[in-house]
Write a protein that holds these residues in place. Structure first.
Motif, PDB file in Angstrom:
ATOM      1  N   TYR A 129     -54.499 -76.056 -34.426  1.00 19.43           N
ATOM      2  CA  TYR A 129     -53.330 -76.410 -33.615  1.00 19.43           C
ATOM      3  C   TYR A 129     -53.231 -77.920 -33.397  1.00 19.43           C
ATOM      4  N   SER A 130     -54.379 -78.581 -33.262  1.00 19.84           N
ATOM      5  CA  SER A 130     -54.332 -80.025 -33.018  1.00 19.84           C
ATOM      6  C   SER A 130     -53.658 -80.753 -34.170  1.00 19.84           C
TER       7      SER A 130
ATOM      8  N   ALA B 224     -61.986 -69.269 -31.808  1.00 18.78           N
ATOM      9  CA  ALA B 224     -61.349 -70.047 -30.743  1.00 18.78           C
ATOM     10  C   ALA B 224     -61.390 -71.541 -31.066  1.00 18.78           C
ATOM     11  N   THR B 225     -62.514 -71.995 -31.583  1.00 23.67           N
ATOM     12  CA  THR B 225     -62.649 -73.403 -31.963  1.00 23.67           C
ATOM     13  C   THR B 225     -61.804 -73.719 -33.189  1.00 23.67           C
ATOM     14  N   TYR B 226     -61.813 -72.817 -34.181  1.00 22.00           N
ATOM     15  CA  TYR B 226     -61.007 -73.048 -35.383  1.00 22.00           C
ATOM     16  C   TYR B 226     -59.518 -73.119 -35.019  1.00 22.00           C
ATOM     17  N   LYS B 227     -59.108 -72.257 -34.089  1.00 22.78           N
ATOM     18  CA  LYS B 227     -57.704 -72.254 -33.669  1.00 22.78           C
ATOM     19  C   LYS B 227     -57.343 -73.574 -33.000  1.00 22.78           C
ATOM     20  N   ALA B 228     -58.188 -74.039 -32.098  1.00 23.93           N
ATOM     21  CA  ALA B 228     -57.921 -75.298 -31.414  1.00 23.93           C
ATOM     22  C   ALA B 228     -57.820 -76.447 -32.417  1.00 23.93           C
ATOM     23  N   GLU B 229     -58.725 -76.445 -33.384  1.00 27.95           N
ATOM     24  CA  GLU B 229     -58.704 -77.500 -34.408  1.00 27.95           C
ATOM     25  C   GLU B 229     -57.420 -77.428 -35.227  1.00 27.95           C
TER      26      GLU B 229
ATOM     27  N   ASP C 163     -49.133 -68.243 -37.912  1.00 23.81           N
ATOM     28  CA  ASP C 163     -48.736 -66.895 -37.502  1.00 23.81           C
ATOM     29  C   ASP C 163     -49.961 -66.022 -37.235  1.00 23.81           C
ATOM     30  N   ALA C 164     -50.990 -66.149 -38.072  1.00 22.78           N
ATOM     31  CA  ALA C 164     -52.199 -65.347 -37.885  1.00 22.78           C
ATOM     32  C   ALA C 164     -52.953 -65.755 -36.625  1.00 22.78           C
ATOM     33  N   LEU C 165     -52.933 -67.039 -36.297  1.00 27.41           N
ATOM     34  CA  LEU C 165     -53.648 -67.530 -35.119  1.00 27.41           C
ATOM     35  C   LEU C 165     -52.876 -67.296 -33.828  1.00 27.41           C
ATOM     36  N   ASP C 166     -51.607 -66.949 -33.945  1.00 29.23           N
ATOM     37  CA  ASP C 166     -50.743 -66.856 -32.775  1.00 29.23           C
ATOM     38  C   ASP C 166     -51.258 -65.869 -31.742  1.00 29.23           C
ATOM     39  N   LEU C 167     -51.790 -64.732 -32.192  1.00 35.12           N
ATOM     40  CA  LEU C 167     -52.267 -63.711 -31.250  1.00 35.12           C
ATOM     41  C   LEU C 167     -53.767 -63.798 -30.990  1.00 35.12           C
ATOM     42  N   CYS C 168     -54.402 -64.856 -31.461  1.00 30.11           N
ATOM     43  CA  CYS C 168     -55.807 -65.073 -31.103  1.00 30.11           C
ATOM     44  C   CYS C 168     -55.865 -65.456 -29.628  1.00 30.11           C
TER      45      CYS C 168
ATOM     46  N   ASP D  92     -56.380 -74.292 -25.927  1.00 30.87           N
ATOM     47  CA  ASP D  92     -55.508 -73.229 -26.429  1.00 30.87           C
ATOM     48  C   ASP D  92     -54.312 -73.777 -27.186  1.00 30.87           C
ATOM     49  N   TRP D  93     -53.970 -75.024 -26.935  1.00 31.17           N
ATOM     50  CA  TRP D  93     -52.796 -75.623 -27.569  1.00 31.17           C
ATOM     51  C   TRP D  93     -53.171 -76.762 -28.512  1.00 31.17           C
ATOM     52  N   GLY D  94     -54.461 -76.934 -28.749  1.00 31.26           N
ATOM     53  CA  GLY D  94     -54.887 -77.965 -29.674  1.00 31.26           C
ATOM     54  C   GLY D  94     -54.722 -79.379 -29.157  1.00 31.26           C
ATOM     55  N   MET D  95     -54.658 -79.556 -27.850  1.00 30.75           N
ATOM     56  CA  MET D  95     -54.521 -80.897 -27.279  1.00 30.75           C
ATOM     57  C   MET D  95     -55.903 -81.537 -27.168  1.00 30.75           C
ATOM     58  N   LEU D  96     -56.520 -81.753 -28.315  1.00 31.91           N
ATOM     59  CA  LEU D  96     -57.929 -82.132 -28.340  1.00 31.91           C
ATOM     60  C   LEU D  96     -58.158 -83.601 -28.016  1.00 31.91           C
TER      61      LEU D  96
END
Length: 1018
Positions: free
Chosen positions: A650-651, A643-648, A621-626, A778-782
């Motif tokens: 989400y993956s 941005a990197t932490y969010k991607a990680e 929820d906190a990362l949703d609006l990043c 943006d969606w963690g599709m790493l």
């Protein structure tokens, strides 16, 4: 452990929710969010209340009293001594309760609510030629309530002292409207004997408080006069000298600096001072910081409005971390510096004051090196160097991490030099290395020290060091704290400074206001032990999960990356820079970079939250609006890379889960674009013609207000493949044909080819379909993103090893090569090489084409930088190139446009996206003359601008192409209209062949999405 009173009617949160207009948050995510501040301490609160107004705050305290719940008031939450974290109900005034209520220019008074940000007050006072004297380095985000709690000072508190106000907030406070825990509401300030006697006779709780304060004063007056250090920066302890008769029995001043342990502040009336119209900065260089300290008393005789000191270690740490590299070059020769600022009504007068000091110093036997700055931009850069002290010293590459704990001791200003020498000796005794800087003109020394806060031996050294440091500073007649307060970090040490009798006086002072010890208990007086409630400590054992990103700057550890945030809260500013756009809109702690970093830290800790690991919905929820804007990568003083932490995150969060529709609609744009290039007319018909477009947006999770971008009728690569190569003997470069400029807007890439060839380069384009995978992050599709990057490394290996430059057009794609690529493949030499030989278009021309004379263009332009452009690459090359072209450019501090790739297209993000743009950028563009060029290299930025203003943004390549083709004045009339490439099918009934084609294309798309998503589940 806090035990609340039971209630048969309801629970505490239920009562609060029923009675308040504000927000009541007792969920685990909110509790984790407020568990720490900028200090070494961590205490999970009972819950959080965000009051709407004064009445809400009063009611919240009344209900907490009904349940016996302790409370802690919180503004920005940047406290460094632990005073903003407690097992209590947190009252956060920063979101709603933050207004300047009145500016009385005649009386030089301001009335503010406690959540008001200092710079908001200063901006309101500025039209009257006034300002507020104390100004901490956090001035653009710290709140007045927090400053009143800490008795803050800052750089220009010297100026307040010159005008007889004194440097601390307590010296600049006229009145406080306060509320005690037991419900007594009153306004306090200086009190005459007659007024005090009248109040005592009136009786009641107010009369009792005044009577007991008077008795306490009379009982301890001689001891107060004897034991309180008479220095500018005495912040430690309660302000009992304010109660003395000679100081006007000033109860407001006595309460300032009590760190929320006595009362809650409802409103404050503050003194303002004249603000000099002109400032001049003189920087003096000395052989070492000790010599700089020795010279402070002599400099202070000349009345500077600011006198700051920095040492060579701070500059060395900045160089290691890459902070302000060009700004550091402005310093004169030396290994210790004084930054001396003078103020006056005119620049001539302030310059004259500075030159007077220079003339005086030149007469000395060994004068310092001197440099006078008349340029306001250069002055601002140097102040940024000084204000970055905390960030520059926190996480220095190849050195131990540093922490607060002894970061703001203060001595008499005439003793700064000797104290610095002795403090350095104490560092050496414990094998600590630390930079020394701070407010030397008032004797306040800042430093962060590499305490080992994780091992038993390290904690013993930490405790032993602060004990000795306290004895050292007391021996100099100084204060344990000269700015940040006592909290828990120094509360236990106060007996060394004041003795047991005055400690008893402090205890009685608190009991007068808070007899039940419910106001921020365990801070300042009867404080919890220094080594308790540590954020780290010997029990700190976070999870160390395997990750896609390798985090080379954090020793390959995601847990260490989440610890990087030092809580300084720069991400909570409301304007300036890029981070954090969502916080600027919502003013929510969870939408700040700090809030998100703290929740990730708590997730790995696994106590309050994180029991589900990567699947924690509170973190999600906190990362949703990043917006993944990467602004924090450069704006944050310690380079927290959310941005990197969010991607990680989400993956892992979405592993073997279905992602939101927008992830497949926008995240897989590379594959959709490749399909669309086969039948662009059909795709444009489906995405832009109702009712098909309505259905497509709904299925893709796209906001109905958005227009979908148009696919080109012919891709850039198709166009380029049919061209005859130019400049075969010129330097070979690769033009990176990214997805956006290849499939959606090839005009930009064509313009780039024309300009690069005019500069003499031999332009090549990789024939194979390649993509950096920017939208996938943006969606963690790493996994899929790494696969695409590996394709690039394999396909371009020969060019990479030959050193062929890669020139990109889309900032977000170039940032992948410069940032994510090395983070994912830090040990791959080709990845490292590619990151170093990839340039953005304007950057390449400015740095790598020294003989190229850019075409002249005498036009005005508003220049907006894509967030990744500003954060990873910087805008200086583009700005310099346009100035060389003869353009008159305006670069408003626009922050993020709000589109941020797919973010602004998502249905549930649309409102935030628009508010981000409307903050600065979109109004500036609407107000610009019609013949003003709008220059921005980001595809998403141009979309946001066009969709919300109707104006057409141009890439720098198009601007230069315009100059090449049209001459120095460009085309006549207004801007050239953007012509969408491709076929625009008019609305109407589609033909049978078209419907068949749609069906076939749908099957092909479904197959493509299936293949792509399968690879993201690994």
């Amino acid at each position: 452990m806090v035990t609340l009173k039971s209630s048969t009617a309801s629970t505490l949160p239920e009562r609060l929710e029923h009675s308040l207009r504000g927000e009541v948050r007792f969920d685990d995510g909110s509790r984790a969010l407020y568990a720490t501040d900028g200090s070494n301490y961590r205490q999970t609160p009972i819950g959080v209340v965000v009051p709407r107004d004064k009445q809400d705050l009063i009611e919240a305290i009344r209900i907490c009293r009904e349940f016996g719940a302790p409370i802690v008031s919180r503004g920005c939450g940047t406290s460094l001594a632990g005073q903003c974290c407690n097992v209590a109900v947190v009252l956060d005034t920063s979101k709603y309760f933050h207004h300047v209520l009145d500016i009385d220019a005649g009386q030089r008074l301001a009335t503010v609510e406690p959540g008001c940000i200092l710079d908001v007050l200063r901006d309101a006072a500025a039209p009257h030629g006034l300002t507020f004297g104390p100004d901490p380095a956090t001035h653009n985000h710290c709140t007045l309530g927090g400053m009143l709690g800490n008795d803050s000072c800052g750089v220009h508190s010297v100026m307040a002292a010159l005008l007889g106000r004194g440097p601390r907030v307590s010296h600049n406070t006229r009145e406080l409207e306060i509320l005690t825990y037991d419900g007594c509401r009153m306004t306090v300030g200086p009190t005459s004997d007659a007024s005090c006697e009248r109040i005592v006779r009136e009786g009641g709780r107010r009369g009792e408080i005044y009577r007991r304060l008077r008795e306490l004063r009379d009982r301890y007056a001689d001891l107060i006069r004897e034991r309180f250090p008479d220095i500018p920066r005495r912040v430690s302890g309660y302000n009992l000298p304010a109660l003395l008769p000679e100081n006007g029995f000033n109860i407001a001043e006595a309460l300032v600096g009590s760190e929320g342990t006595c009362v809650a502040i409802l409103e404050a009336k503050l003194d303002l001072i004249p603000n000099p119209r002109a400032r001049t900065l003189l920087v003096l260089g000395y052989p070492d910081v000790y010599s700089a300290g020795d010279h402070c008393p002599e400099i202070m005789k000349h009345g500077p409005v600011g006198l700051e000191g920095i040492d060579h270690k701070l500059i060395s740490y900045m160089k290691r971390t890459g902070l302000h590299p060009s700004d550091i070059q402005l310093l004169p020769e030396g290994k210790g510096w004084l930054m001396v600022e003078f103020g006056a009504d005119s620049r001539e007068e302030s310059d004259a004051k500075a030159r007077e000091v220079m003339a005086m110093l030149e007469q000395e036997q060994n004068p310092p090196s001197m440099k006078l700055f008349d340029d306001s931009d250069e002055e601002a850069k140097l102040w940024e160097v000084r204000e970055s002290g905390l960030g520059a010293t926190a996480f220095v590459p190849n050195l131990d991490d540093t922490w607060p704990g002894w970061e703001d001791s203060a001595v008499p200003p005439e003793k700064v030099g000797p104290y610095l020498r002795d403090l350095r000796e104490l560092f050496h005794k414990y094998d600590y290395e630390a930079s020394l800087y701070g407010h030397f003109g008032q004797g306040c020394i800042h430093c962060r020290i590499p305490f080992d806060l994780r091992s038993a031996a390290g904690l013993r050294d930490y405790r032993s060091f602060v004990e000795e440091a306290a004895e050292l500073v007391v021996g100099y007649g100084g204060s344990l704290s000269g700015e940040h307060g006592d909290g828990q970090a120094r509360g236990e040490l106060l007996p060394k400074m004041y003795g047991e009798e005055l400690i008893q006086a402090f205890r009685e002072f608190k009991a007068i206001w808070d007899p039940d010890n419910r106001m921020n208990p365990g801070k300042v007086i009867d404080a919890a032990p220094i080594l308790s409630n540590l954020r780290l400590g010997t029990g700190y054992h976070p999870r160390e999960p395997a990750t896609h990103f390798q985090f080379p700057e954090d020793h390959g550890s995601f847990s260490r990356a989440t610890l990087r945030c030092v809580g300084v809260g720069k991400c909570r500013r409301l304007d300036g820079g890029t981070m954090c756009p969502s916080f600027m809109v919502t003013r929510e702690e969870k939408d700040s970079t700090r809030g998100r970093a703290h929740l990730l830290f708590e997730m790995l800790r696994g106590e309050t939250i994180g029991k589900d690991g990567w699947r924690d919905d509170k973190v999600k929820d906190a990362l949703d609006l990043c917006l993944a804007c990467k602004g924090c990568k450069s704006d944050c003083p310690v380079s927290v890379d959310m941005a990197t932490y969010k991607a990680e995150f989400y993956s892992h969060y979405y592993k073997r889960r279905i992602r939101p529709p927008a992830a497949y609609a926008m995240g897989l744009i590379y594959w959709w674009a490749r399909l669309a290039s086969r039948l662009p007319g059909l795709f444009n018909f489906l995405t832009r013609t109702p009712p098909f477009s309505t259905i497509a947006k709904k299925l893709g999770g796209i906001a109905p207000q958005r227009e979908m971008p148009v696919f080109a009728g012919r891709t850039f690569k198709d166009w380029f493949a049919r061209r005859t190569p130019r400049n075969p003997s010129g330097r070979r470069i690769i033009l990176w044909a990214d997805t956006f400029n290849n499939y959606l807007f090839p005009e930009t890439a064509k313009a780039a080819v024309e300009v690069l060839e005019a500069a003499g380069f031999h332009v090549t384009v990789p024939p194979r379909a390649l993509c950096c995978g920017r939208p996938l992050y943006d969606w963690g599709m790493l996994t899929l993103a790494k696969h695409l990057l590996r394709q690039i490394l394999d396909d371009l290996r020969g060019e990479i090893r030959a050193g062929t430059p890669v020139v990109g057009l889309e900032p977000s794609c170039v940032s992948v090569f410069r940032d994510e690529l090395v983070n994912l493949f830090p040990h791959d030499n080709d990845a490292v090489r590619l990151s170093k030989q990839t340039y953005l278009f304007g950057e390449f021309l400015n740095k790598e084409a020294p003989d190229f004379e850019p075409p002249r263009l005498h036009r005005r332009a508003i220049v907006h930088g894509h967030c990744h452009h500003k954060a990873i690459i910087g805008m200086s090359d583009e700005e310099e190139l346009m100035k060389r072209m003869g353009m008159e450019i305006e670069t408003p501090d626009t922050g993020c446009c709000g589109m941020a790739g797919a973010f602004g297209f998502e249905k549930d993000k649309y409102d935030v996206s628009v508010k981000c743009g409307e903050r600065v950028l979109l109004p500036a563009i609407r107000e610009a003359a019609r013949d003003t060029l709008i220059v921005t290299d980001g595809f998403s930025c141009r979309e946001q601008i066009e969709q919300l203003t109707g104006r057409h943004g141009l890439h720098l390549a198009q601007v230069m192409q315009m100059a090449l083709r049209e001459g120095p004045h460009g085309p006549s009339g207004n801007l050239p209209e953007r012509a969408y490439p491709g076929v625009r099918n008019p609305p109407g009934r589609p033909s049978v062949p078209l419907l068949l084609a749609v069906a076939g294309l749908g099957l092909a798309a479904a197959a493509s999405v299936f293949v792509a998503t399968r690879s993201t589940k690994s």
